[in-house]
Design an enzyme around this catalytic site. Structure first.
Site, PDB file in Angstrom:
ATOM      1  N   ASP A 438       0.863  -1.173   0.000  1.00  0.00           N
ATOM      2  CA  ASP A 438       0.000   0.000   0.000  1.00  0.00           C
ATOM      3  C   ASP A 438       0.906   1.230   0.000  1.00  0.00           C
ATOM      4  OD1 ASP A 438      -2.513   1.424   0.348  1.00  0.00           O
ATOM      5  OD2 ASP A 438      -1.753   1.887   2.336  1.00  0.00           O
ATOM      6  N   THR A 440       0.282   4.726   0.970  1.00  0.00           N
ATOM      7  CA  THR A 440       0.256   5.632   2.114  1.00  0.00           C
ATOM      8  C   THR A 440       0.594   4.901   3.408  1.00  0.00           C
ATOM      9  OG1 THR A 440      -1.444   6.945   1.014  1.00  0.00           O
ATOM     10  CG2 THR A 440      -1.144   7.309   3.362  1.00  0.00           C
ATOM     11  N   ASP A 642      -0.943  -0.893   6.497  1.00  0.00           N
ATOM     12  CA  ASP A 642      -0.979  -0.403   7.871  1.00  0.00           C
ATOM     13  C   ASP A 642      -2.339   0.128   8.299  1.00  0.00           C
ATOM     14  OD1 ASP A 642      -1.086   1.884   6.341  1.00  0.00           O
ATOM     15  OD2 ASP A 642       0.159   3.062   7.703  1.00  0.00           O
TER      16      ASP A 642
END
Length: 754
Positions: A438, A440, A642
């Site tokens: 991912d 970001t 996250d």
């Protein structure tokens, strides 16, 4: 419990009562606290220790004992201090066995070296002395093996102790009968001097060598958790709490509550997880992250319990205490993971189970073959060779080959900030050929900043920023926080938002002072009104620069383009290059526009970018990679993320890798957690996984090689060609060496360079 003067203190039984303000107060009945007068509340009794088997973690028991499947000693299951009573017991038995076995071997072997009467003893007295020396070894030192042998028969679960018990008992009872009732033996069993041959030395040495293997195994199992125990010991026992009146009181760590302010003086350990609210210093976080360089801390920065403060003084606000701290979670995760089983272990267990039954059958066939077709004394050869087959084939090393390596790897990973949720994650990570990341918070810092605000003619920039920030203040999205922070830094006056609505993955809208405001993607904006071509072109230019461009609409018409940039982590480019050199294909998965995502991909050298993916589409993206598309073969996919929206994709991936800086939901969904949230940790995790599985294969080779080569030799296949037979004593030594080889090889993982 000992009570201090003036303190009421009684033993708490389940269902006892205690004071919420003074937990040292305990009473078996309800009442009031003698210190503060508060009503006593039900006490939570200490959780009972649960025990499990190192080789069969599905076995659970409320008390110590032996595993009903393999006979190994049960160990504490949930990270409690290791009980070394079994190790001390086996060590004592080993030294007793060794003390008696050494002179026994000398006496028994002396005739083979030309000493007809060792110590001047006649053959009959020599046999009686051998009996006296061997009996304590077999009956006392070897008693645990006979007990486990009986359990294996009772539970109908043949294991390594089945072979040990059969072999030792057969050799010892044969020898005792040779002394007590020699007349029962036919002439084929007698030597030239008329005595029946005995094998006391074989039975005693076998017990001693097996005990040596047990001691090695127990020590290794203790060493594998040493890193975790040392980490746990780093936690301080007390904390300096700042009271409401400004006084500073040193209190036990157990009394620290969430919201307490704590002072951390220079050189002290940070007591709990929290946030710095005052002061500045450098903190050594190496025991958590494995990184040797101290990290600067200032107000607003997070601190972790058990890390060491440098030369400055910090005041922190406690956010996680007790079992919720990162250190406690690390210990719990590793303790649980060490009790799980890798898929390869199930195969080893299955092979070992059939192997024991096969070996017993081979021993029976060996005995019959030598008894009917062997040279004289054929019955003696039959007994000796059957015992040798049983002993050398003992599969204890086979059972340990996988769990010992996995357990060592767990401890080694924890010291480098890599937490494996289970043994399966260790094994699967080795085969990963594709890593989906991912953008970001994984590739980037996860702290976006507003870098551009382009408004349409007739729209004042300050007014637009105030309206947009007022709307975004109601959103928890990181991009929204960047807009709010920029507005506050520029002194904008924010207003209350009404009728706020968030459309997942697209944007937000609401009313501010009667004006309708919306911020989001182009797809979302087109529902609010048409996007002018010049504005769209400006947004495209911003995206080619790697910035995230959002549209804003005021009163139903497109009014501005907002550009937000999330800085790439300094360590990300190095980690991407290293992963690619390790043969791992990196795929970036992002909800950003294709232009923005591809711009970031170009900066990092990532060839494959999947953009404009909504949170609920991430799982589908992972599935398509696993299944293979457009004629491409399916891939073994690891997913690193996250956020809460990453949790389903983490669970879908072959291995989910949660960044430790992310949300608890993501961490709970991942098979691997990186404490520091640094992509370089994935490189270390993959290298550790590959080293561990190589180690497991080496262990299985050591274990099966001894058996595969030893069983035919013990059965006597070389005798017709070379006249060679394998003594039960040497068979015991070979069996013990297989265990020693496996344990020693597994411990090499503690020195692997990641």
């Amino acid at each position: 419990m000992n009570a201090r003067p003036g303190e009421v203190r009684t033993e708490l039984s389940p269902g006892g009562w205690t004071c919420p303000m003074h937990p040292e107060i305990a009473s078996p009945t309800p009442g009031s606290c003698p210190k503060c007068g508060m009503a006593l509340v039900p006490a939570i009794p200490a959780a009972a220790t649960e025990y499990t088997c190192p080789m069969h973690p599905e076995i659970r028991s409320p008390k110590p004992g032996n595993c009903p499947k393999c006979g190994m000693a049960l160990v504490p299951a949930a990270g409690e201090k290791e009980d070394d009573s079994e190790l001390r017991n086996m060590t004592r038995r080993f030294w007793v066995g060794a003390t008696f076995s050494v002179p026994l071997v000398f006496i028994a072997m002396a005739p083979y070296f030309g000493i007809a009467q060792p110590l001047g003893l006649a053959p009959q007295w020599r046999m009686i002395l051998e009996f006296a020396l061997a009996s304590p070894v077999v009956l006392w030192s070897g008693w645990p093996f006979f007990h486990k042998f009986a359990l294996s028969l009772k539970n109908r679960s043949p294991n390594m102790y089945t072979l040990i018990g059969l072999g030792v008992a057969l050799a010892y009872l044969f020898s005792v009968a040779a002394i007590l009732v020699p007349g029962l033996f036919p002439l084929e069993f007698r030597a030239e001097s008329g005595e029946v041959g005995t094998y006391f030395e074989a039975s005693a040495v076998i017990v001693t060598l097996v005990l040596l293997g047990e001691v090695m195994q127990l020590r290794a199992l203790g060493q594998t958790s040493r890193a975790i125990r040392e980490l746990l010991a780093l936690a301080p026992n007390t904390a300096l709490r700042i009271e409401a009146d400004g006084r500073e009181v040193e209190v036990p760590l157990a009394e620290v509550l969430v919201g307490d302010k704590l002072r951390v003086r220079p050189g002290e350990k940070v007591p709990v997880d929290g946030a710095c609210v005052e002061g500045a210093s450098y903190v050594d976080e190496s025991m958590i992250t494995g990184e040797p360089v101290p990290v600067a801390k200032k107000p607003g920065d997070k601190v972790t319990g058990a890390t060491i403060n440098g030369k400055g003084t910090l005041v922190i606000l406690a956010e996680r205490v007790g079992a919720d701290t990162l250190l406690a979670r690390i210990v719990h995760m590793v303790a649980q993971a060490q009790r799980t089983r890798a898929p390869v272990q199930r195969l080893a267990d299955l092979v070992a189970a059939y192997f024991v039954q096969t070996v017993i059958a081979i021993a029976v066939v060996t005995s019959l073959a030598w008894g009917f077709f062997g040279p004289e004394p054929s019955l003696t050869y039959a007994v000796v060779n059957a015992v040798a087959v049983l002993i050398i084939a003992c599969p204890c090393a086979v059972g340990l080959a996988t769990p010992i390596s996995i357990t060592v790897a767990m401890g080694q990973g924890a010291t480098h900030g890599i937490l494996f949720r289970n043994a399966e994650a260790v094994e699967k990570l080795r085969d990963i050929d594709t890593l989906v990341v991912d953008k970001t918070g994984t590739l980037t810092l996860g702290r976006p900043q507003l870098v551009d605000l382009i408004v349409e003619p007739g729209v004042r920039e300050s007014e637009a920023l105030a309206l947009l920030a007022s709307l975004e203040r109601a959103s928890e999205h990181p991009l929204a926080q960047a807009i709010v922070q920029a507005a506050e830094e520029r002194g904008a006056q924010l207003s209350q938002v009404e009728n706020f609505e968030s459309v997942t993955g697209q944007g937000v809208r609401g009313e501010i002072g009667g004006r309708k405001v919306a911020v989001g993607s182009r797809r979302f904006m087109e529902f609010q009104g048409a996007v002018p071509a010049p504005l769209a072109e400006k947004a495209d230019v911003l995206r080619t620069q790697g910035k995230t461009a959002l549209y804003a609409a005021i009163d139903g018409r497109a009014a501005a383009v907002i550009a937000v940039a999330d800085p790439i982590k300094e360590t990300t480019p190095e980690a991407i290059r290293t992963l690619q050199s390790e043969g791992v294909r990196v795929v970036m998965l992002s909800g950003d526009s294709r232009q923005t995502a591809e711009a970031v991909g170009r900066q990092l050298g990532i060839d494959e970018v999947i953009a404009e993916v909504l949170p609920d589409q991430k799982v589908d993206a992972i599935k398509s990679l696993q299944q293979g598309v457009a004629g491409k073969a399916g891939r073994a996919v690891a997913m690193a993320g996250d956020g809460i929206n990453d949790a389903p994709a983490l669970a879908q991936a072959n291995v989910g890798i949660a960044m430790g800086t992310g949300t608890d939901v993501a961490i709970e969904s991942g098979g691997v957690t990186l404490v520091k949230g640094d992509l370089r940790g994935i490189v270390k995790a993959i290298r550790l996984s590959r080293a561990t599985m190589r180690n497991v294969k080496q262990n299985l080779f050591f274990a099966f090689a001894y058996n595969a080569l030893g069983v035919p030799i013990a059965a006597g296949v070389l005798y017709p060609f070379f006249g060679l037979l394998l003594s039960p004593m040497f068979a015991g030594a070979a069996m013990a060496m297989s265990s020693v080889s496996v344990v020693t090889n597994a411990l090499r993982l503690r020195r692997v360079k990641l």
